[in-house]
Design a protein around this motif. Structure first.
Motif, short mmCIF file in Angstrom:
data_model
loop_
_atom_site.label_atom_id
_atom_site.label_comp_id
_atom_site.label_asym_id
_atom_site.label_seq_id
_atom_site.Cartn_x
_atom_site.Cartn_y
_atom_site.Cartn_z
N THR A 34 2.09 -1.91 9.44
CA THR A 34 2.95 -0.81 9.89
C THR A 34 2.45 0.55 9.40
O THR A 34 2.94 1.59 9.85
N LEU A 35 1.49 0.56 8.48
CA LEU A 35 0.93 1.82 7.96
C LEU A 35 0.00 2.45 9.00
O LEU A 35 -0.53 1.76 9.87
N PRO A 36 -0.23 3.75 8.90
CA PRO A 36 -1.02 4.46 9.94
C PRO A 36 -2.38 3.82 10.22
O PRO A 36 -2.75 3.65 11.39
N ASP A 37 -3.13 3.47 9.16
CA ASP A 37 -4.47 2.92 9.36
C ASP A 37 -4.57 1.46 8.91
O ASP A 37 -5.68 0.95 8.69
N GLY A 38 -3.43 0.79 8.78
CA GLY A 38 -3.45 -0.62 8.41
C GLY A 38 -4.16 -0.87 7.09
O GLY A 38 -3.88 -0.20 6.09
N TYR A 39 -5.10 -1.80 7.09
CA TYR A 39 -5.82 -2.14 5.86
C TYR A 39 -6.76 -1.04 5.40
O TYR A 39 -7.24 -1.06 4.27
N ASP A 40 -7.04 -0.07 6.28
CA ASP A 40 -7.92 1.05 5.92
C ASP A 40 -7.13 2.27 5.47
O ASP A 40 -7.71 3.36 5.29
N THR A 41 -5.82 2.11 5.28
CA THR A 41 -4.99 3.21 4.78
C THR A 41 -5.40 3.53 3.35
O THR A 41 -5.47 2.65 2.49
N ARG A 42 -5.67 4.80 3.07
CA ARG A 42 -6.12 5.20 1.74
C ARG A 42 -4.90 5.47 0.85
O ARG A 42 -3.94 6.14 1.25
N LEU A 43 -4.98 4.95 -0.36
CA LEU A 43 -3.95 5.18 -1.36
C LEU A 43 -4.50 6.13 -2.41
O LEU A 43 -5.67 6.06 -2.78
N SER A 44 -3.66 7.02 -2.89
CA SER A 44 -4.07 7.94 -3.95
C SER A 44 -2.87 8.24 -4.83
O SER A 44 -1.72 8.01 -4.45
N ILE B 1 -9.41 -11.23 3.02
CA ILE B 1 -8.45 -10.23 2.53
C ILE B 1 -7.14 -10.36 3.30
O ILE B 1 -6.04 -10.34 2.71
N ILE B 2 -7.22 -10.52 4.61
CA ILE B 2 -6.01 -10.63 5.45
C ILE B 2 -5.26 -11.92 5.12
O ILE B 2 -4.02 -11.93 5.02
N ASN B 3 -5.98 -13.02 4.91
CA ASN B 3 -5.33 -14.29 4.57
C ASN B 3 -4.60 -14.19 3.23
O ASN B 3 -3.50 -14.73 3.07
N ALA B 4 -5.21 -13.51 2.26
CA ALA B 4 -4.57 -13.31 0.95
C ALA B 4 -3.32 -12.45 1.10
O ALA B 4 -2.28 -12.71 0.47
N ALA B 5 -3.39 -11.43 1.95
CA ALA B 5 -2.24 -10.56 2.18
C ALA B 5 -1.10 -11.32 2.85
O ALA B 5 0.08 -11.12 2.52
N LYS B 6 -1.44 -12.19 3.79
CA LYS B 6 -0.41 -13.00 4.45
C LYS B 6 0.27 -13.93 3.46
O LYS B 6 1.49 -14.10 3.47
N ALA B 7 -0.52 -14.55 2.58
CA ALA B 7 0.04 -15.46 1.59
C ALA B 7 0.94 -14.73 0.60
O ALA B 7 1.90 -15.30 0.07
N ALA B 8 0.66 -13.44 0.38
CA ALA B 8 1.46 -12.64 -0.56
C ALA B 8 2.59 -11.89 0.14
O ALA B 8 3.25 -11.04 -0.49
N SER B 9 2.82 -12.17 1.41
CA SER B 9 3.91 -11.55 2.19
C SER B 9 3.78 -10.03 2.29
O SER B 9 4.79 -9.32 2.31
N CYS B 10 2.54 -9.54 2.36
CA CYS B 10 2.40 -8.09 2.50
C CYS B 10 1.61 -7.69 3.75
O CYS B 10 1.35 -6.50 3.96
N ASP B 11 1.21 -8.66 4.55
CA ASP B 11 0.47 -8.35 5.77
C ASP B 11 1.31 -7.53 6.74
O ASP B 11 0.80 -6.59 7.36
N HIS B 12 2.61 -7.85 6.83
CA HIS B 12 3.48 -7.18 7.80
C HIS B 12 3.57 -5.68 7.51
O HIS B 12 3.36 -4.85 8.40
N PHE B 13 3.89 -5.31 6.26
CA PHE B 13 4.09 -3.89 5.99
C PHE B 13 2.75 -3.13 6.00
O PHE B 13 2.72 -1.93 6.28
N ILE B 14 1.64 -3.83 5.72
CA ILE B 14 0.34 -3.17 5.77
C ILE B 14 0.03 -2.74 7.20
O ILE B 14 -0.46 -1.64 7.45
#
Length: 298
Positions: free
Chosen positions: A181-191, A166-179
């Protein structure tokens, strides 16, 4: 006078309430018509689950395809198209011209009236839908995320993916950095109530989702039309990485994003009226030339 006004009010109140009832009845009748229309639809053709789906190259062929959403209104009359492995095909044309229909037929969301579509020499009408669609990745114009963590959203197409994948896919899509910066990183809940990321960031997450699946064929519906210029550049870079070594179908609205396409199809009224690369179509000075001039005038 007071008694008269009182009686008028007593008459007016039930008349007003009856108008509300009539409005509700009309809405109920319209809803019932839609329900019965759905129930009257023909059942989807049952797949042959025993047929092995072997899509590895992404060689797509449309052979004498004839299709219409209804039998009396045929949209495509005799469509022939060959897309070789790893080619990028852009589909342009006016609204309602049949760009999305072409992709819907490839995904087998609709059955053909006549003709056939082959992927790697296999007739898609004889393939298992779910198995075939897992080989085709889609990034749509309207990015959608469901309630859950960012990691769960990225892993939607491959739910057994590891955190490292999942992290490798996020890096390839240029979204690892902003993820991160979120409070819980990859475990941040979206609603739907608290969507703490922007439209461009949502689009990058859908690209990461497609990268994790690593499909053989890609369908990209202009994913940069609702974002600012800076975010568009980031999304375009991620999409270029996503399309590498894959057969890609790009539904384009901004012609600036498809100049490097191997083949550009100009679709109008369901038929391909022009085909070629960017420079060839400009030299012909046909419909594509007019479309290009309208976007880059001055």
């Amino acid at each position: 006078v007071q008694a008269f006004l009182l009686y008028v009010n007593q008459i007016a109140e039930p008349v007003t309430e009856s108008s509300y009832v009539i409005t509700s009845l009309q809405a109920a009748i319209a809803g019932a018509e839609r329900v019965f229309e759905l129930l009257d639809e023909n059942e989807e053709i049952v797949d042959n689950k025993s047929v092995e789906t072997n899509i590895t190259e992404g060689h797509v062929e449309f052979n004498h395809v004839c299709f219409g959403y209804s039998s009396d209104k045929i949209l495509m009359h005799d469509l022939n198209l060959e897309v070789k492995p790893n080619e990028m095909v852009a589909i342009v044309g006016p609204t309602g011209g049949g760009k999305t229909t072409l992709v819907n037929l490839l995904m087998r969301f609709y059955e053909l009236n006549n003709g056939s579509i082959h992927i790697d020499g296999q007739d898609i009408a004889k393939l298992n839908r779910n198995s075939m669609r897992r080989k085709i990745g889609m990034v749509l114009q309207d990015s959608w995320l469901f309630d859950g963590t960012i990691a769960e959203n990225i892993a939607y197409g491959k739910q057994d993916a590891t955190r490292e994948e999942i992290i490798n896919a996020a890096k390839a899509a240029s979204c690892d950095h902003f993820i991160r910066t979120l409070p819980d990183g990859y475990d941040t809940r979206l609603s739907s109530e608290a969507m703490m990321i922007s439209q461009g960031q949502m689009q990058l997450l859908t690209i990461a989702r497609a990268m994790l699946l690593n499909p053989t064929i890609l369908v990209l519906d202009e994913a940069t039309s609702s974002v600012d210029t800076r975010t568009e550049v980031e999304i375009q870079k991620a999409m270029n990485r996503l399309m590498k070594d894959k057969t890609s179908f790009v539904i384009a609205h901004r012609l600036s994003t498809i100049k490097n396409a191997d083949l550009i199809l100009v679709v109008k009224d369901g038929d391909i009226i022009e085909r070629g690369n960017h420079s060839e179509l400009l030299q012909r000075k046909g419909f594509y030339f007019t479309l290009h001039q309208s976007q880059f005038e001055g």
